[in-house]
Design an enzyme around this catalytic site. Structure first.
Site, PDB file in Angstrom:
ATOM      1  N   HIS A   1      -0.286  -0.399 -10.133  1.00 45.86           N
ATOM      2  CA  HIS A   1      -0.989  -1.296  -9.195  1.00 45.86           C
ATOM      3  C   HIS A   1      -1.458  -2.584  -9.891  1.00 45.86           C
ATOM      4  O   HIS A   1      -2.661  -2.842  -9.995  1.00 45.86           O
ATOM      5  CB  HIS A   1      -2.180  -0.569  -8.547  1.00 45.86           C
ATOM      6  CG  HIS A   1      -2.617  -1.199  -7.243  1.00 45.86           C
ATOM      7  ND1 HIS A   1      -3.190  -0.482  -6.232  1.00 45.86           N
ATOM      8  CD2 HIS A   1      -2.575  -2.484  -6.803  1.00 45.86           C
ATOM      9  CE1 HIS A   1      -3.492  -1.295  -5.217  1.00 45.86           C
ATOM     10  NE2 HIS A   1      -3.129  -2.511  -5.544  1.00 45.86           N
TER      11      HIS A   1
ATOM     12  N   GLU B   1      -3.111   7.294  -4.505  1.00 44.00           N
ATOM     13  CA  GLU B   1      -3.467   6.656  -5.762  1.00 44.00           C
ATOM     14  C   GLU B   1      -4.800   7.149  -6.309  1.00 44.00           C
ATOM     15  O   GLU B   1      -5.736   7.284  -5.516  1.00 44.00           O
ATOM     16  CB  GLU B   1      -3.562   5.139  -5.481  1.00 44.00           C
ATOM     17  CG  GLU B   1      -2.974   4.299  -6.545  1.00 44.00           C
ATOM     18  CD  GLU B   1      -2.804   2.852  -6.076  1.00 44.00           C
ATOM     19  OE1 GLU B   1      -1.959   2.593  -5.204  1.00 44.00           O
ATOM     20  OE2 GLU B   1      -3.530   2.024  -6.600  1.00 44.00           O
TER      21      GLU B   1
ATOM     22  N   ARG C   1       0.843  -1.179   0.000  1.00 43.21           N
ATOM     23  CA  ARG C   1       0.000   0.000   0.000  1.00 43.21           C
ATOM     24  C   ARG C   1       0.882   1.234   0.000  1.00 43.21           C
ATOM     25  O   ARG C   1       1.863   1.311   0.758  1.00 43.21           O
ATOM     26  CB  ARG C   1      -0.916   0.028   1.223  1.00 43.21           C
ATOM     27  CG  ARG C   1      -2.100  -0.909   1.117  1.00 43.21           C
ATOM     28  CD  ARG C   1      -3.074  -0.483   0.001  1.00 43.21           C
ATOM     29  NE  ARG C   1      -4.227  -1.333  -0.116  1.00 43.21           N
ATOM     30  CZ  ARG C   1      -4.330  -2.370  -0.964  1.00 43.21           C
ATOM     31  NH1 ARG C   1      -3.311  -2.666  -1.764  1.00 43.21           N
ATOM     32  NH2 ARG C   1      -5.434  -3.067  -1.016  1.00 43.21           N
TER      33      ARG C   1
HETATM   34  C1  DGY Z   1      -5.831  -6.034  -3.159  1.00 44.94           C
HETATM   35  O1  DGY Z   1      -6.554  -6.982  -3.481  1.00 44.94           O
HETATM   36  O2  DGY Z   1      -5.951  -5.454  -2.083  1.00 44.94           O
HETATM   37  C2  DGY Z   1      -4.773  -5.636  -4.107  1.00 44.94           C
HETATM   38  O3  DGY Z   1      -4.153  -4.459  -3.812  1.00 44.94           O
HETATM   39  C3  DGY Z   1      -5.250  -5.677  -5.533  1.00 44.94           C
HETATM   40  O4  DGY Z   1      -4.292  -6.481  -6.116  1.00 44.94           O
END
Ligand code: DGY
Length: 310
Positions: free
Chosen positions: A276, A258, A229
């Site tokens: 991402h 983001e 993250r």
């Molecule tokens: C999630 O599922 O939280 C991811 O960041 C997407 O790949």
């Protein structure tokens, strides 16, 4: 029959799971159908807040097709008796693969070399050109030792890296031994890592795990990889650490705000930037969507969902 509303196209496997419990609507015009929805299948980019819930008075379950669920106001859902589920686990291997792809691309400067070649700058083999870092014998630091952290650690042996990790919960000694790694505190992790890779969830405690002070404690010439993250990292301080050369490079798949990026990142050659895509394989995304459908179907049947958010 119940109505399951989806904000994104569902694969046949997911549709089949919902077929006998719900009529599936969406993704086209899904916001207009909220008033009739008993279940909502959604993604990280769909903000599920009080305003959305006000428009969906029949809702029994918010089923995220993602491991992360920070886009959902879980307390607000709970107060309204709405279950919230997510899709953990199924994306660990794909995300670990992408982490290694990004790590290698960053440490060996692949995008920079390819950009230059395409721009016509390859005039023959250059002995001192595009020098990167060695992985053999280097220290890999892993922050967060959940399923993704472990899948990343498993792959490190193939590159001859030593591993130190830091996470809230320490693994049993036999598992540490099997993965050839040792636990360390945060300060030890920062000081020991030639390459530091982040795999912790974003919480109030982990936000800005890497701030200006932490970057100063990292080894000069080390690398940062983040496929977890963005807000684990103070992006402005990261840009400073890269600009000054204290960090040799960074590979990022996620960003603090983001989809916006700190403008400084785009100007730097020693950064590899991805949009991402950690879990972006067809099979993994199919499994994530299918898990969301299984969770929604369970709640609609009056059963406990397999993956409630913790
Ligand atoms: C999630 O599922 O939280 C991811 O960041 C997407 O790949």
């Amino acid at each position: 029959m119940s109505i399951a509303l989806t904000t994104f196209p569902l694969p046949p496997r997911a549709l089949a799971l919902l077929a006998d419990v719900a009529e599936v609507r969406g993704p086209d015009g899904w916001r207009d159908a909220l008033g009739e929805a008993d279940a909502l299948l959604c993604l990280l980019t769909d903000r599920v807040d009080a305003a959305l819930l006000d428009a969906a008075p029949r809702l029994k379950v918010v089923a995220c097709a993602t491991a992360g669920f920070e886009h959902v106001d879980v307390a607000e859902c709970r107060a309204r008796g709405i279950a919230v589920t997510h899709a953990p686990g199924v994306l660990a291997e794909a995300t670990a693969d992408l982490t290694w792809a990004l790590l290698l691309a960053t440490v060996r400067r692949l995008p920079q070399a390819e950009r230059d070649l395409r721009a016509g700058s390859f005039h023959g083999w250059g002995f001192w050109d595009y020098l990167g870092g060695d992985l053999q014998g280097a220290a890999l630091g892993i922050f967060g030792m959940g399923r993704i952290g472990r899948a990343v650690a498993k792959r490190a042996a193939a590159f001859g890296m030593r591993i130190a990790y830091h996470s809230r919960t320490r693994l049993p000694t036999d598992e540490e031994r099997a993965l050839g790694m040792s636990w360390t505190d945060r300060a030890g992790l920062l000081a020991a890592s030639d390459v530091l890779t982040l795999h912790a969830p974003l919480t109030a405690q982990t936000r800005h795990f890497l701030d200006a002070d932490a970057f100063a404690r990292m080894r000069r010439g080390s690398y940062l990889i983040n496929t977890a993250r963005g807000a684990l990292v103070d992006e402005a301080s990261l840009v400073d650490a890269l600009r000054s050369g204290h960090l040799a490079g960074a590979g990022l798949d996620v960003y603090e705000h983001e989809p916006a990026l700190h403008p400084g990142l785009l100007e730097l050659e020693n950064v590899v930037l991805l949009p991402h895509i950690g879990s972006a394989t067809l099979e993994t995304r199919t499994r994530m969507a299918t898990l969301a459908a299984a969770n929604a179907a369970a709640v609609l049947r009056g059963e406990p969902p397999p993956n409630p958010v913790p």
